[in-house]
Design an enzyme around this catalytic site. Structure first.
Site, PDB file in Angstrom:
ATOM      1  N   LYS A 200       0.814  -1.211   0.000  1.00 22.98           N
ATOM      2  CA  LYS A 200       0.000   0.000   0.000  1.00 22.98           C
ATOM      3  C   LYS A 200       0.847   1.261   0.000  1.00 22.98           C
ATOM      4  O   LYS A 200       0.490   2.250  -0.631  1.00 22.98           O
ATOM      5  CB  LYS A 200      -0.970  -0.002   1.186  1.00 22.98           C
ATOM      6  CG  LYS A 200      -2.061  -1.044   0.994  1.00 22.98           C
ATOM      7  CD  LYS A 200      -3.111  -1.013   2.067  1.00 22.98           C
ATOM      8  CE  LYS A 200      -4.189  -2.042   1.730  1.00 22.98           C
ATOM      9  NZ  LYS A 200      -5.122  -2.255   2.830  1.00 22.98           N
TER      10      LYS A 200
ATOM     11  N   LYS B  57     -13.812  -4.936  -3.817  1.00 19.43           N
ATOM     12  CA  LYS B  57     -14.339  -3.599  -4.090  1.00 19.43           C
ATOM     13  C   LYS B  57     -13.395  -2.768  -4.920  1.00 19.43           C
ATOM     14  O   LYS B  57     -13.810  -1.838  -5.591  1.00 19.43           O
ATOM     15  CB  LYS B  57     -14.490  -2.848  -2.759  1.00 19.43           C
ATOM     16  CG  LYS B  57     -15.741  -3.163  -2.051  1.00 19.43           C
ATOM     17  CD  LYS B  57     -15.829  -2.272  -0.830  1.00 19.43           C
ATOM     18  CE  LYS B  57     -16.260  -3.163   0.237  1.00 19.43           C
ATOM     19  NZ  LYS B  57     -17.032  -3.127   1.209  1.00 19.43           N
TER      20      LYS B  57
ATOM     21  N   LYS C 133      -9.158 -12.302  -6.709  1.00 18.95           N
ATOM     22  CA  LYS C 133     -10.206 -12.375  -5.707  1.00 18.95           C
ATOM     23  C   LYS C 133     -11.234 -11.268  -5.948  1.00 18.95           C
ATOM     24  O   LYS C 133     -10.861 -10.155  -6.341  1.00 18.95           O
ATOM     25  CB  LYS C 133      -9.525 -12.144  -4.338  1.00 18.95           C
ATOM     26  CG  LYS C 133     -10.244 -12.723  -3.164  1.00 18.95           C
ATOM     27  CD  LYS C 133      -9.363 -12.617  -1.933  1.00 18.95           C
ATOM     28  CE  LYS C 133     -10.108 -11.865  -0.854  1.00 18.95           C
ATOM     29  NZ  LYS C 133      -9.404 -11.759   0.412  1.00 18.95           N
TER      30      LYS C 133
END
Ligand code: TRP
Length: 337
Positions: free
Chosen positions: A116, A202, A199
């Site tokens: 991230k 969102k 996977k």
């Protein structure tokens, strides 16, 4: 006091609705664990401001939405403590103590942090992204949780939690239960409908993700457009036929059937028939789910009351652990009066 093993898990208040992978992979399991476990479930709003903090009004709304959807999915405030992390001030309080026990290198090795922070550049990230897993450890250790239902992607954070519990216990004396990861056997790993190598998430394009608040027509469209393969055979083979196997898994989960029996039922039929059935089984769950969520969101005072009750139960436990940990560290007791 319950003598059942204790379970704690957390969910971020991210988008506007839970998606199907989240429900089948995690939340459905939380619902089942209300039986047989002393269950604590936390909407982790403190974690939600570590990366791209949402507008304050959006954060409030998302927190209520997740809570409402968890209740609509079957969490029962009489059988679990459902609460909001920021309502229990002991979370950041314990996090500080644990931060002081965490090595800089140890925190730097967290793969989620690396991924991230790499995206926006480490110099532009807040320190909260770095300490995120330590706050997560505090979430867990405060409740002396035995089991922590998580996905594979959270294994490293749980390993850190276990290390911190052991380190604290070794230095200051037995204080924390060392928790175990609970990665349920039955939990389905649901894949993106457009890219069945990834996977469902969102953060991926809308067409591959079914939100449980999607209108029935939208669900049907997304399922009918799901990427499959061209050999035309209905067979469960996640390696070679990931898209088709994903559809079989979704149908099996929503009809409470085994994958092999779904495979048998549709064997010899076309993919279209299977897709229609999948859309139907998803809609049969999603429609009442969405209606119940809306009902709960239409009465925010009642929702807030449920969350207040959950926070009260959570604090009763967290404050005991926190007082013990503070005393063990050597902080002078604050004498009142
Ligand atoms: N980091 C977890 C996730 O992204 C959410 C989380 C926060 C959590 N605190 C937790 C999960 C405690 C389990 C236990 O999914």
């Amino acid at each position: 006091m319950s003598n059942q093993p204790r379970v704690l898990s957390g969910i971020q208040p991210t988008g506007e609705s839970m998606q199907l992978g989240n429900y089948l992979g995690a939340v459905r399991n939380w619902v089942q664990m209300q039986d047989g476990f002393d269950a604590y479930y936390c909407v982790v709003d403190l974690h939600a401001i570590t990366l791209d903090p949402p507008e304050p009004a959006a954060l409030r709304q998302r927190t209520r939405i997740v809570a409402a959807q968890l209740l609509a999915a079957g969490l029962d405030p009489d059988r679990c403590a459902l609460f909001v992390q920021s309502h229990v001030p002991e979370h950041p309080q314990l996090s500080w103590v644990l931060e002081c026990l965490t090595g800089f290198g140890e925190a730097s090795r967290m793969t989620q942090f690396k991924d991230k922070s790499a995206k926006a550049g480490v110099d532009r990230q807040g320190v909260g992204l770095f300490t995120y897993p330590i706050l997560q450890a505090a979430d867990i250790l405060l409740y002396q949780a035995d089991q922590v239902p998580i996905g594979e992607d959270q294994r490293q954070h749980l390993e850190l939690t276990r290390n911190l519990a052991q380190r604290f216990n070794a230095r200051y004396g037995q204080t924390f239960v060392v928790p175990e990861a609970y990665i349920p056997k039955g939990a389905a790993k649901i894949l993106d409908l457009q890219d069945p190598t990834a996977k469902m998430s969102k953060s991926r394009p809308e067409a591959g993700t079914v939100y449980l608040s999607d209108e029935p027509a939208v669900i049907t469209k997304k399922v009918r457009r799901a990427v499959t393969d061209t050999d035309g055979e209905i067979r469960y083979d996640p390696e070679r036929k990931p898209g088709l196997s994903n559809l079989l898994a979704i149908h099996a989960a929503f009809t409470d059937a085994g994958i092999d029996s779904v495979e048998k039922e549709f064997s010899g039929q076309g993919y279209g028939a299977l897709k229609n059935a999948v859309a139907e089984s998803v809609i049969a769950f999603a429609q009442p789910f969405a209606a119940r969520s809306r009902e709960l969101l239409d009465d925010p005072a009642e929702l807030d009351r449920i969350l207040a009750k959950g926070a009260e139960r959570a604090r009763a436990l967290a404050s005991v652990t926190m007082a013990d940990a503070y005393a063990k560290v050597g902080f002078l007791p604050a004498v009142v009066g």
